[in-house]
Design a protein around this motif. Structure first.
Motif, PDB file in Angstrom:
ATOM      1  N   LEU A   1     -33.914  34.319  45.130  1.00 22.77           N
ATOM      2  CA  LEU A   1     -33.641  33.364  46.204  1.00 22.77           C
ATOM      3  C   LEU A   1     -33.176  32.021  45.653  1.00 22.77           C
ATOM      4  CD1 LEU A   1     -33.735  32.707  49.231  1.00 22.77           C
ATOM      5  CD2 LEU A   1     -36.138  32.067  48.934  1.00 22.77           C
ATOM      6  N   LEU A   2     -33.737  31.585  44.530  1.00 23.51           N
ATOM      7  CA  LEU A   2     -33.343  30.291  43.968  1.00 23.51           C
ATOM      8  C   LEU A   2     -31.878  30.289  43.536  1.00 23.51           C
ATOM      9  CD1 LEU A   2     -36.483  29.326  41.845  1.00 23.51           C
ATOM     10  CD2 LEU A   2     -35.836  28.511  44.121  1.00 23.51           C
ATOM     11  N   ASN A   3     -31.432  31.345  42.878  1.00 22.21           N
ATOM     12  CA  ASN A   3     -30.030  31.404  42.479  1.00 22.21           C
ATOM     13  C   ASN A   3     -29.107  31.591  43.680  1.00 22.21           C
ATOM     14  OD1 ASN A   3     -30.655  31.023  39.853  1.00 22.21           O
ATOM     15  ND2 ASN A   3     -30.049  33.041  39.122  1.00 22.21           N
ATOM     16  N   GLY A   4     -29.603  32.283  44.710  1.00 21.66           N
ATOM     17  CA  GLY A   4     -28.805  32.399  45.930  1.00 21.66           C
ATOM     18  C   GLY A   4     -28.604  31.042  46.590  1.00 21.66           C
ATOM     19  N   ALA A   5     -29.676  30.252  46.648  1.00 15.25           N
ATOM     20  CA  ALA A   5     -29.541  28.905  47.204  1.00 15.25           C
ATOM     21  C   ALA A   5     -28.666  28.027  46.312  1.00 15.25           C
ATOM     22  CB  ALA A   5     -30.936  28.275  47.354  1.00 15.25           C
ATOM     23  N   TRP A   6     -28.776  28.206  45.002  1.00 17.57           N
ATOM     24  CA  TRP A   6     -27.939  27.439  44.074  1.00 17.57           C
ATOM     25  C   TRP A   6     -26.459  27.777  44.267  1.00 17.57           C
ATOM     26  CZ3 TRP A   6     -27.915  23.378  41.050  1.00 17.57           C
ATOM     27  CH2 TRP A   6     -26.988  23.269  40.025  1.00 17.57           C
ATOM     28  N   THR A   7     -26.141  29.041  44.456  1.00 15.36           N
ATOM     29  CA  THR A   7     -24.749  29.456  44.693  1.00 15.36           C
ATOM     30  C   THR A   7     -24.234  28.897  46.012  1.00 15.36           C
ATOM     31  OG1 THR A   7     -25.144  31.493  43.439  1.00 15.36           O
ATOM     32  CG2 THR A   7     -23.231  31.458  44.904  1.00 15.36           C
ATOM     33  N   TRP A   8     -25.066  28.907  47.039  1.00 16.63           N
ATOM     34  CA  TRP A   8     -24.636  28.406  48.352  1.00 16.63           C
ATOM     35  C   TRP A   8     -24.370  26.897  48.284  1.00 16.63           C
ATOM     36  CZ3 TRP A   8     -27.327  25.106  51.853  1.00 16.63           C
ATOM     37  CH2 TRP A   8     -26.714  24.996  53.105  1.00 16.63           C
ATOM     38  N   ILE A   9     -25.255  26.157  47.604  1.00 24.33           N
ATOM     39  CA  ILE A   9     -25.053  24.705  47.485  1.00 24.33           C
ATOM     40  C   ILE A   9     -23.802  24.408  46.670  1.00 24.33           C
ATOM     41  CG2 ILE A   9     -26.031  22.576  46.543  1.00 24.33           C
ATOM     42  CD1 ILE A   9     -28.799  23.690  47.199  1.00 24.33           C
ATOM     43  N   ALA A  10     -23.602  25.157  45.573  1.00 24.57           N
ATOM     44  CA  ALA A  10     -22.409  24.940  44.759  1.00 24.57           C
ATOM     45  C   ALA A  10     -21.148  25.265  45.536  1.00 24.57           C
ATOM     46  CB  ALA A  10     -22.484  25.780  43.485  1.00 24.57           C
ATOM     47  N   GLY A  11     -21.211  26.267  46.420  1.00 33.55           N
ATOM     48  CA  GLY A  11     -20.051  26.608  47.238  1.00 33.55           C
ATOM     49  C   GLY A  11     -19.674  25.508  48.206  1.00 33.55           C
ATOM     50  N   LEU A  12     -20.653  24.736  48.658  1.00 33.83           N
ATOM     51  CA  LEU A  12     -20.342  23.616  49.540  1.00 33.83           C
ATOM     52  C   LEU A  12     -19.511  22.552  48.837  1.00 33.83           C
ATOM     53  CD1 LEU A  12     -23.791  23.149  51.350  1.00 33.83           C
ATOM     54  CD2 LEU A  12     -21.758  24.326  52.207  1.00 33.83           C
ATOM     55  N   PHE A  13     -19.626  22.484  47.516  1.00 33.09           N
ATOM     56  CA  PHE A  13     -18.873  21.505  46.741  1.00 33.09           C
ATOM     57  C   PHE A  13     -17.648  22.117  46.047  1.00 33.09           C
ATOM     58  CE2 PHE A  13     -23.148  19.783  47.085  1.00 33.09           C
ATOM     59  CZ  PHE A  13     -22.909  18.448  47.409  1.00 33.09           C
TER      60      PHE A  13
ATOM     61  N   SER B   1     -18.225  30.131  41.880  1.00 28.92           N
ATOM     62  CA  SER B   1     -18.911  30.976  40.898  1.00 28.92           C
ATOM     63  C   SER B   1     -19.671  30.097  39.900  1.00 28.92           C
ATOM     64  CB  SER B   1     -17.920  31.873  40.160  1.00 28.92           C
ATOM     65  OG  SER B   1     -16.912  31.092  39.539  1.00 28.92           O
ATOM     66  N   PRO B   2     -20.751  29.467  40.335  1.00 23.84           N
ATOM     67  CA  PRO B   2     -21.503  28.602  39.419  1.00 23.84           C
ATOM     68  C   PRO B   2     -22.308  29.431  38.422  1.00 23.84           C
ATOM     69  CG  PRO B   2     -22.646  28.779  41.499  1.00 23.84           C
ATOM     70  CD  PRO B   2     -21.346  29.523  41.672  1.00 23.84           C
ATOM     71  N   ALA B   3     -22.711  28.800  37.361  1.00 23.74           N
ATOM     72  CA  ALA B   3     -23.558  29.474  36.375  1.00 23.74           C
ATOM     73  C   ALA B   3     -24.919  29.789  36.992  1.00 23.74           C
ATOM     74  CB  ALA B   3     -23.728  28.582  35.144  1.00 23.74           C
ATOM     75  N   GLN B   4     -25.394  30.993  36.708  1.00 23.71           N
ATOM     76  CA  GLN B   4     -26.666  31.436  37.265  1.00 23.71           C
ATOM     77  C   GLN B   4     -27.781  31.169  36.245  1.00 23.71           C
ATOM     78  OE1 GLN B   4     -26.992  32.708  40.455  1.00 23.71           O
ATOM     79  NE2 GLN B   4     -24.844  32.114  40.618  1.00 23.71           N
TER      80      GLN B   4
END
Length: 324
Positions: free
Chosen positions: A158-170, A174-177
């Motif tokens: 879930l943490l990496n999923g939220a990290w990907t979603w936040i990075a997609g807003l900016f 494909s941010p680093a996991q």
């Protein structure tokens, strides 16, 4: 010839020699009659807790490796010396202190904030209280597995999923996991423990908040005291005993924690606390004497903390009795 028999009352000296029941004797019999039903439980408690501790204490005085049972010999206090001088054991002691201190401080702060929230009346407070208590009701191993796989996993967590979603807003699709466990192992264990033990602190502090004298708080409000002033000069001093109790009980539980370290990191990456090191020493290195000595050290430390906790509980009961 008839004789008349007269009964003379006994002299004071004779009366003093005659045994008669006293209140003290009756009280002693009554006390034993009251405690007698507890005797089987006391015997069971001694057999389950004290006898194994005595056996552990005896084993800790021997140099005993189960892989070489014929070489067992009396070692005195050398195992205890090794506990405090061996680098691995010394590092595990420092890790235990750091883990316990950080988790207890974080849980007390978060528990106080949540207790202040639940002390106010709002719609759905009962439901919110139930949801906040839920993490404390989960089995510790299940809670650790939940954090390890559902939150920390670098592929589907879930943490990496939220990290990907936040990075997609900016604009970064494909941010680093990050690998949370290998990147910050001790923090990963601490976060899981904080999540599970914050409700425990919240319940203790909420009980303290709800025991405040209502007339004192109303008088402060009528005198024009602000919310911060009421909290600083009235609520916080009243919660002092409850804060001490939460810190002491939390320390007792976190010092003995094994589940989170074993499940999330398997004691690697500098997260091996003293209970996990005892497990490794006993079941993997088969050093029974050294592991028993480390276990005795943990038990003595826990007993010292528990003694302070019991004193705090006794003082709370005395204060409530005096107030009543």
């Amino acid at each position: 010839m008839s004789t008349s028999l007269t009964t003379q009352p006994p002299s004071p000296a004779v009366r003093s020699k005659q045994p008669r029941p006293t209140k003290q004797r009756k009280g002693g019999v009554r006390a034993w009659a009251t405690r007698a039903p507890l005797l089987p439980a006391l015997v069971f408690l001694i057999a389950v807790t004290q006898l194994p501790f005595v056996a552990t204490l005896v084993i800790s005085l021997f140099d005993w490796n189960s892989l070489s049972p014929d070489e067992r010999k009396f070692a005195g206090l050398s195992n205890y010396t090794s506990v405090f001088t061996d680098p691995e054991l010394r590092d595990s002691v420092l890790t235990t202190v750091l883990l316990t201190a950080s988790v207890v401080i974080a849980t007390v702060v978060l528990g106080l904030l949540l207790a202040l929230l639940l002390d106010r009346a709002f719609f759905g407070r009962g439901m919110v209280r139930t949801l906040l208590i839920t993490p404390f009701l989960i089995v510790p191993v299940s809670a650790a597995l939940l954090w390890k796989h559902a939150l920390y996993n670098p592929e589907y967590g879930l943490l990496n999923g939220a990290w990907t979603w936040i990075a997609g807003l900016f604009g970064d699709d494909s941010p680093a996991q990050p690998d949370w466990i290998s990147g910050m192992p001790l923090i990963a264990v601490e976060a899981a423990l904080v999540w599970q033990w914050t409700p425990f602190m919240m319940l203790i502090l909420l009980a303290g908040l709800q025991s405040r004298p209502a007339d004192m708080m109303e008088a402060a409000h009528l005198d024009g005291a602000s919310g911060w002033q009421s909290f600083r000069y009235l609520t916080l001093p009243h919660l002092r005993r409850y804060l001490e109790l939460g810190v002491l009980l939390g320390s007792v539980y976190i010092v003995q924690n094994f589940d989170a370290v074993f499940t999330i990191t398997s004691g690697g990456l500098g997260t091996a606390n003293l209970p996990y090191t005892i497990y490794q020493t006993f079941y993997q290195a088969h050093e029974y004497g050294l592991a028993s000595a480390a276990g005795v050290v943990v038990v003595i430390g826990t007993m010292i903390i528990a003694t302070f906790a019991l004193r705090v509980v006794s003082s709370l009961f005395r204060e409530e009795a005096n107030r009543a």
